[in-house]
Design a protein around this motif. Sequence first.
Motif, PDB file in Angstrom:
ATOM      1  N   GLY A  20      17.937 -47.464  16.164  1.00 54.36           N
ATOM      2  CA  GLY A  20      16.695 -46.609  16.009  1.00 54.36           C
ATOM      3  C   GLY A  20      17.316 -45.339  16.767  1.00 54.36           C
ATOM      4  O   GLY A  20      18.344 -45.013  17.045  1.00 54.36           O
ATOM      5  N   GLU A  21      15.967 -44.365  16.978  1.00 52.60           N
ATOM      6  CA  GLU A  21      16.131 -43.205  17.683  1.00 52.60           C
ATOM      7  C   GLU A  21      16.471 -43.322  19.076  1.00 52.60           C
ATOM      8  O   GLU A  21      15.950 -44.269  19.668  1.00 52.60           O
ATOM      9  CB  GLU A  21      14.954 -42.379  17.395  1.00 52.60           C
ATOM     10  N   THR A  22      17.614 -42.533  19.328  1.00 48.82           N
ATOM     11  CA  THR A  22      17.688 -42.377  21.010  1.00 48.82           C
ATOM     12  C   THR A  22      17.864 -40.725  21.424  1.00 48.82           C
ATOM     13  O   THR A  22      17.814 -39.878  20.538  1.00 48.82           O
ATOM     14  CB  THR A  22      18.960 -43.187  21.343  1.00 48.82           C
ATOM     15  N   GLN A  23      18.026 -40.634  22.539  1.00 48.29           N
ATOM     16  CA  GLN A  23      17.953 -39.393  23.178  1.00 48.29           C
ATOM     17  C   GLN A  23      18.800 -39.041  24.213  1.00 48.29           C
ATOM     18  O   GLN A  23      19.294 -40.181  25.068  1.00 48.29           O
ATOM     19  CB  GLN A  23      16.363 -38.780  23.532  1.00 48.29           C
ATOM     20  N   GLY A  24      19.171 -37.901  24.521  1.00 48.36           N
ATOM     21  CA  GLY A  24      20.001 -37.513  25.648  1.00 48.36           C
ATOM     22  C   GLY A  24      20.209 -35.915  25.662  1.00 48.36           C
ATOM     23  O   GLY A  24      19.357 -35.154  25.151  1.00 48.36           O
ATOM     24  N   LYS A  25      21.173 -35.466  26.410  1.00 51.97           N
ATOM     25  CA  LYS A  25      21.401 -34.153  26.477  1.00 51.97           C
ATOM     26  C   LYS A  25      22.601 -33.582  26.319  1.00 51.97           C
ATOM     27  O   LYS A  25      23.741 -34.247  26.156  1.00 51.97           O
ATOM     28  CB  LYS A  25      21.338 -33.834  28.195  1.00 51.97           C
ATOM     29  N   GLU A  49      31.124 -29.802  16.654  1.00 51.36           N
ATOM     30  CA  GLU A  49      30.319 -30.966  17.202  1.00 51.36           C
ATOM     31  C   GLU A  49      29.973 -30.634  18.505  1.00 51.36           C
ATOM     32  O   GLU A  49      30.259 -29.900  19.409  1.00 51.36           O
ATOM     33  CB  GLU A  49      31.039 -32.144  16.982  1.00 51.36           C
ATOM     34  N   TYR A  50      28.714 -31.352  18.900  1.00 59.90           N
ATOM     35  CA  TYR A  50      28.075 -31.513  20.259  1.00 59.90           C
ATOM     36  C   TYR A  50      28.470 -32.813  21.058  1.00 59.90           C
ATOM     37  O   TYR A  50      28.190 -33.750  20.327  1.00 59.90           O
ATOM     38  CB  TYR A  50      26.635 -31.194  20.407  1.00 59.90           C
ATOM     39  N   ILE A  51      28.864 -32.701  22.135  1.00 57.43           N
ATOM     40  CA  ILE A  51      29.267 -33.986  23.028  1.00 57.43           C
ATOM     41  C   ILE A  51      27.630 -34.086  23.684  1.00 57.43           C
ATOM     42  O   ILE A  51      27.195 -32.952  24.453  1.00 57.43           O
ATOM     43  CB  ILE A  51      30.299 -33.406  24.112  1.00 57.43           C
ATOM     44  N   VAL A  52      27.361 -35.227  23.561  1.00 55.94           N
ATOM     45  CA  VAL A  52      25.745 -35.365  24.177  1.00 55.94           C
ATOM     46  C   VAL A  52      26.049 -36.745  25.056  1.00 55.94           C
ATOM     47  O   VAL A  52      26.644 -37.644  24.704  1.00 55.94           O
ATOM     48  CB  VAL A  52      24.804 -35.613  22.784  1.00 55.94           C
ATOM     49  N   LYS A  53      25.195 -36.782  26.015  1.00 51.32           N
ATOM     50  CA  LYS A  53      25.150 -37.868  26.753  1.00 51.32           C
ATOM     51  C   LYS A  53      23.837 -38.645  26.904  1.00 51.32           C
ATOM     52  O   LYS A  53      22.938 -38.216  26.942  1.00 51.32           O
ATOM     53  CB  LYS A  53      25.276 -37.541  28.279  1.00 51.32           C
ATOM     54  N   SER A  54      23.891 -39.901  26.258  1.00 52.85           N
ATOM     55  CA  SER A  54      22.684 -40.704  26.128  1.00 52.85           C
ATOM     56  C   SER A  54      21.946 -41.014  27.494  1.00 52.85           C
ATOM     57  O   SER A  54      22.543 -41.268  28.371  1.00 52.85           O
ATOM     58  CB  SER A  54      23.016 -41.996  25.642  1.00 52.85           C
ATOM     59  N   SER A  57      22.198 -45.014  28.022  1.00 58.14           N
ATOM     60  CA  SER A  57      23.387 -45.612  28.304  1.00 58.14           C
ATOM     61  C   SER A  57      24.044 -44.850  29.317  1.00 58.14           C
ATOM     62  O   SER A  57      25.213 -45.337  30.000  1.00 58.14           O
ATOM     63  CB  SER A  57      24.106 -46.285  27.283  1.00 58.14           C
ATOM     64  N   GLY A  58      23.920 -43.560  29.226  1.00 56.89           N
ATOM     65  CA  GLY A  58      24.963 -42.489  29.958  1.00 56.89           C
ATOM     66  C   GLY A  58      26.302 -42.326  29.498  1.00 56.89           C
ATOM     67  O   GLY A  58      27.017 -41.631  30.087  1.00 56.89           O
TER      68      GLY A  58
END
Length: 71
Positions: A20-25, A49-54, A57-58
């Motif tokens: 499903g959908e998740t989010q982060g920075k 590409e963008y490196i994102v942190k969930s 989960s981190g």
Amino acid sequence: MAAKQELKPGDHVRWNTSQGETQGKVVKKQTTETHIKTHKVAASKDNPEYIVKSDKSGKLAAHKPEQLRRG
């Protein structure tokens, strides 16, 4: 043709996963090849590409700009 979105470190984004959908920075914009654990990230200046942190989960992951939505 729409221009690719420019995201900055700290921007809050959402993306779809198999669960499903998740989010982060956003951590950073990646413009060179790198690895996250054993996964090769084939980023380049022309195809960043963008490196994102969930938030959940981190964990770090790489995503193409079109896979990310602000919010």
